[in-house]
Design an enzyme around this catalytic site. Structure first.
Site, PDB file in Angstrom:
ATOM      1  N   SER A 337       1.180  -1.244  -0.260  1.00 23.94           N
ATOM      2  CA  SER A 337       0.574  -0.031   0.094  1.00 23.94           C
ATOM      3  C   SER A 337       0.872   1.127  -0.260  1.00 23.94           C
ATOM      4  O   SER A 337       0.589   2.115  -0.353  1.00 23.94           O
ATOM      5  CB  SER A 337      -0.765  -0.149   1.892  1.00 23.94           C
ATOM      6  OG  SER A 337      -2.327  -1.058   0.500  1.00 23.94           O
ATOM      7  N   ASP A 361     -17.497   1.411  -1.865  1.00 24.48           N
ATOM      8  CA  ASP A 361     -16.809   0.711  -1.395  1.00 24.48           C
ATOM      9  C   ASP A 361     -17.437  -0.717  -1.133  1.00 24.48           C
ATOM     10  O   ASP A 361     -17.724  -0.441   0.054  1.00 24.48           O
ATOM     11  CB  ASP A 361     -15.083   0.751  -1.150  1.00 24.48           C
ATOM     12  CG  ASP A 361     -15.113  -0.361  -0.110  1.00 24.48           C
ATOM     13  OD1 ASP A 361     -14.731  -1.366  -1.215  1.00 24.48           O
ATOM     14  OD2 ASP A 361     -13.669   0.007   0.566  1.00 24.48           O
ATOM     15  N   ASP A 374     -11.098  -6.211  -0.424  1.00 17.32           N
ATOM     16  CA  ASP A 374     -10.769  -5.302   0.584  1.00 17.32           C
ATOM     17  C   ASP A 374      -9.893  -5.792   1.463  1.00 17.32           C
ATOM     18  O   ASP A 374     -10.791  -6.992   1.426  1.00 17.32           O
ATOM     19  CB  ASP A 374     -11.448  -4.391   0.187  1.00 17.32           C
ATOM     20  CG  ASP A 374     -10.856  -3.238   0.557  1.00 17.32           C
ATOM     21  OD1 ASP A 374     -10.573  -3.032   2.121  1.00 17.32           O
ATOM     22  OD2 ASP A 374     -10.797  -1.684   0.107  1.00 17.32           O
ATOM     23  N   HIS A 380     -15.329   0.636   2.704  1.00 17.59           N
ATOM     24  CA  HIS A 380     -14.930   1.366   2.959  1.00 17.59           C
ATOM     25  C   HIS A 380     -15.971   2.577   3.519  1.00 17.59           C
ATOM     26  O   HIS A 380     -15.538   3.948   3.363  1.00 17.59           O
ATOM     27  CB  HIS A 380     -13.405   2.265   2.567  1.00 17.59           C
ATOM     28  CG  HIS A 380     -12.310   1.216   3.497  1.00 17.59           C
ATOM     29  ND1 HIS A 380     -12.223   1.613   4.418  1.00 17.59           N
ATOM     30  CD2 HIS A 380     -12.201   0.433   3.073  1.00 17.59           C
ATOM     31  CE1 HIS A 380     -10.677   0.661   4.385  1.00 17.59           C
ATOM     32  NE2 HIS A 380     -11.070  -0.010   3.185  1.00 17.59           N
ATOM     33  N   CYS A 393      -7.923   2.533   1.000  1.00 18.79           N
ATOM     34  CA  CYS A 393      -8.628   1.596   0.562  1.00 18.79           C
ATOM     35  C   CYS A 393      -8.101   0.884  -0.775  1.00 18.79           C
ATOM     36  O   CYS A 393      -7.772   1.211  -1.000  1.00 18.79           O
ATOM     37  CB  CYS A 393      -9.984   2.456   0.716  1.00 18.79           C
ATOM     38  SG  CYS A 393     -11.344   1.875  -0.755  1.00 18.79           S
TER      39      CYS A 393
END
Length: 635
Positions: A337, A361, A374, A380, A393
């Protein structure tokens, strides 16, 4: 009275003529040879005759010092006595000579092995140490028996020492005895040098060079550090014993190198890693100065200077921890990430997203027959760009990667330094992998493997898939963004210092190039990364800081467990996820950026961000963690 017949007289005179011709021919041969030796070949044989009378005794140059940015010496020299053996004067069995010497001086199996290896590498040409660092008693014993060992002498020699042992070993490197490969490389340097430089290079390759840098800065700056050996022109007897010194050419010491590294910061980070494996790089974005370059675990470079023993070598090579592996330079990792801020910036620059544009999401993204999940069950909710970075996210970036495509991602990331050689002043840097359709076509052999499938693009958005970069590249990219698109080549050496005048010549390069980035877009990303440490994934680690920090956590999958649920503690160590973190501080005008990975530790927020927090507290505020032993100067 004796009378001779005419025939006898003629025969005698004929023999006289033949003898005279023979003698004359012999004299002509002698005269011809004399002319050849005295006139035609005079210079050649005069040199050989002089060589029988005069010997050149090399005087090695003192190696330059390694000094950190604050003046702390981390690589130095010291003098000690060595027992040296001239390989060309060894008569008889080598083992017998060593056995006889061992009755006077303690010679270990390691000393014996190292000496024999030196003989083999040099083909029995040159002088080599059999025992180093003799004490007064051993010196006295040998001097009393010196007459028994022609070709064996005691000399004072300069030794290399790394006073902090394992600290910063991967960036410092080490020196070792000159090998045949080293000699070939040095000859290649002479051949490749400019005509004006060849004399100087040739002078530096006299037999006085016995040790050279093998890895790290010792290798990269070998020609700067080693200096130029000198020599004494000594008159010797037929037995090879010196009579007097005819002339001397003093050695020229090597120049010192001043590192950009803050060795206290380096020490702190190495301590904070503890028994974890990993890599940590800190850069000053405005200059490209590398402030810390950590590879854990590390090794003791002092073990290599006089030749490492087989037991230690086997331990280092066979260890699953790979202590000899330079992780920041050669280790390639999926960025996880930590890639998301760069993806968001790419979206803004390519007008694929605006800061306020949102997605919904649900906790997953379906593409074809595959569901990309996710990390947060249920998703999210409504996510804009800032929230996508703050809460990390995945779904937002699955969709963004699909919309951008692999080639657009590649073309934006390449100037930032991903998948590129940074040009840092160390040898052996890995390039990593920045995927594209062209890359895949050139990498794989089978036609079905060469085709790029759209599904492969999706995982690139969250720093997985084919993405594989060094921590050095990740730090470099972060520095380029923090420096508003101005690219400075990362470097470990800040200046070259003259050992006599202390004058310094800066090596800090000018900017390499500029990336045409919209300043407003950069500020959007920086603001989101600051919020990561205020309310996002690494807020706990940065609670209570007196300065603003921009950051991003990352957790990179190492191995697919074919399971929806990942439990760090229940997974075998080497299959656990990597913990990553990137940061810049102070946010308003960054003076330091960090990129790091803690291998197989788990979540970046839990294992990487706290190390970064303590490192930044020290570098920005001078705070030292209570749990870490205080820095101590080497004796």
């Amino acid at each position: 009275m004796v009378s001779f017949k005419k025939s006898d007289l003629d025969s005698f005179q004929e023999r006289i003529h033949i003898a005279t011709l023979f003698v004359t021919f012999c004299f002509l041969l002698l005269i011809t040879r004399l002319v050849w030796l005295q006139l035609v070949s005079h210079s050649k044989y005069a040199l050989l005759a002089e060589s029988n009378r005069i010997a050149l005794v090399p005087a090695p140059a003192n190696r330059g010092l390694l000094i950190d940015r604050n003046g702390i010496v981390i690589g130095r020299n010291y003098s000690a006595l060595t027992l040296d053996v001239n390989a060309e004067e060894i008569k008889g069995n080598v083992d017998q000579l060593i056995n006889e010497l061992s009755e006077i001086i303690d010679i270990s199996p390691k000393d014996r092995r190292n000496f024999k290896r030196s003989l083999e590498d040099s083909r029995n040409m040159g002088t080599f140490p059999l025992r180093s660092m003799l004490n007064e008693t051993e010196t006295a014993r040998f001097m009393a028996n010196r007459y028994r060992f022609p070709g064996v002498e005691i000399h004072a020699r300069s030794f290399r020492e790394y006073p902090y042992n394992e600290l910063a070993s991967h960036l410092i490197g080490y020196i070792g005895r000159v090998s045949q490969k080293d000699k070939e490389r040095m000859h290649a340097e002479i051949e490749g040098a400019k005509p004006d430089d060849q004399d100087a290079l040739q002078a530096s390759f006299l037999p006085g060079i016995q040790y050279v840098g093998k890895i790290g800065l010792e290798q990269s700056y070998e020609t700067v550090l080693r200096g130029v050996p000198g020599y004494d022109q000594v008159e010797i007897t037929a037995g090879g014993k010196p009579v007097r010194t005819l002339s001397s050419s003093p050695s020229v010491p090597g120049r010192n190198i001043v590192l950009s590294v803050d060795i206290k910061l380096q020490y702190l980070v190495e301590q904070l890693y503890g028994n974890f494996r990993g890599a940590f790089v800190a850069i000053e974005p405005e200059t490209g100065d590398v402030l810390a370059f950590v590879s854990k675990p590390n090794f003791n470079p002092n073990d290599f200077v006089e030749g490492i023993d087989s037991v230690t070598w086997k331990e280092l090579n066979d260890s699953p921890q790979k202590p000899l592996y330079n992780r920041p330079l050669k280790g390639i990792y999926p960025p996880g990430s930590t890639y998301k801020p760069f993806m968001a910036l790419a979206a803004l620059e390519n007008k694929k997203r605006t800061p306020s544009q949102t997605i919904s999401d649900p906790g997953y993204f379906d593409f074809g027959n595959h569901t990309f999940r996710d990390d947060k069950k249920g998703g999210h909710g409504i996510v804009d760009m800032q929230k996508s970075i703050v809460e990390s996210c995945d779904t937002y970036y699955y969709m963004l990667a699909r919309d951008m495509g692999v080639n657009m991602i590649h073309d934006f990331m390449k100037p930032l330094g991903f998948g590129q050689i940074t040009g840092i002043d160390l040898q052996g840097e890995a390039r990593g992998v920045l995927p594209s359709t062209e890359w895949k076509k050139n990498t794989f052999k089978k036609s079905e493997q060469q085709k790029w499938y759209e599904g492969e693009t999706i995982s690139l958005g969250i720093g997985q898939g084919y993405n594989a970069f060094t921590i050095l590249q990740l730090a470099h990219a972060m520095a380029n963004v923090a420096n508003n698109g101005i690219v400075m080549k990362p470097h470990l050496v800040k200046a070259i210092e003259d050992p006599f005048t202390r004058n310094k010549v800066l090596t800090t390069p000018k900017e390499s190039y500029r990336i045409d980035l919209n300043q407003e877009n950069i500020e959007v990303i920086k603001k989101a990364m600051v919020e990561v440490n205020n309310t996002g994934t690494s807020a706990a680690a940065f609670k209570g800081t007196s300065y603003q920090v921009g950051g991003k956590t990352g957790t990179a999958q190492v191995f697919s467990l074919n399971s929806k649920d990942y439990k760090n503690g229940a997974t075998a160590e080497f299959l656990r996820d990597h913990a990553l973190y990137i940061a810049f501080a102070p946010a308003e005008k960054p003076t330091i950026v960090i990129a790091m990975v803690v291998e197989n530790a788990g979540f970046g927020a839990q294992y990487a961000a706290p190390i970064a927090r303590k490192a930044l507290d020290y570098y920005i505020e001078g705070k030292w963690p209570k749990e870490i032993p205080e820095w101590k100067r080497a004796p």
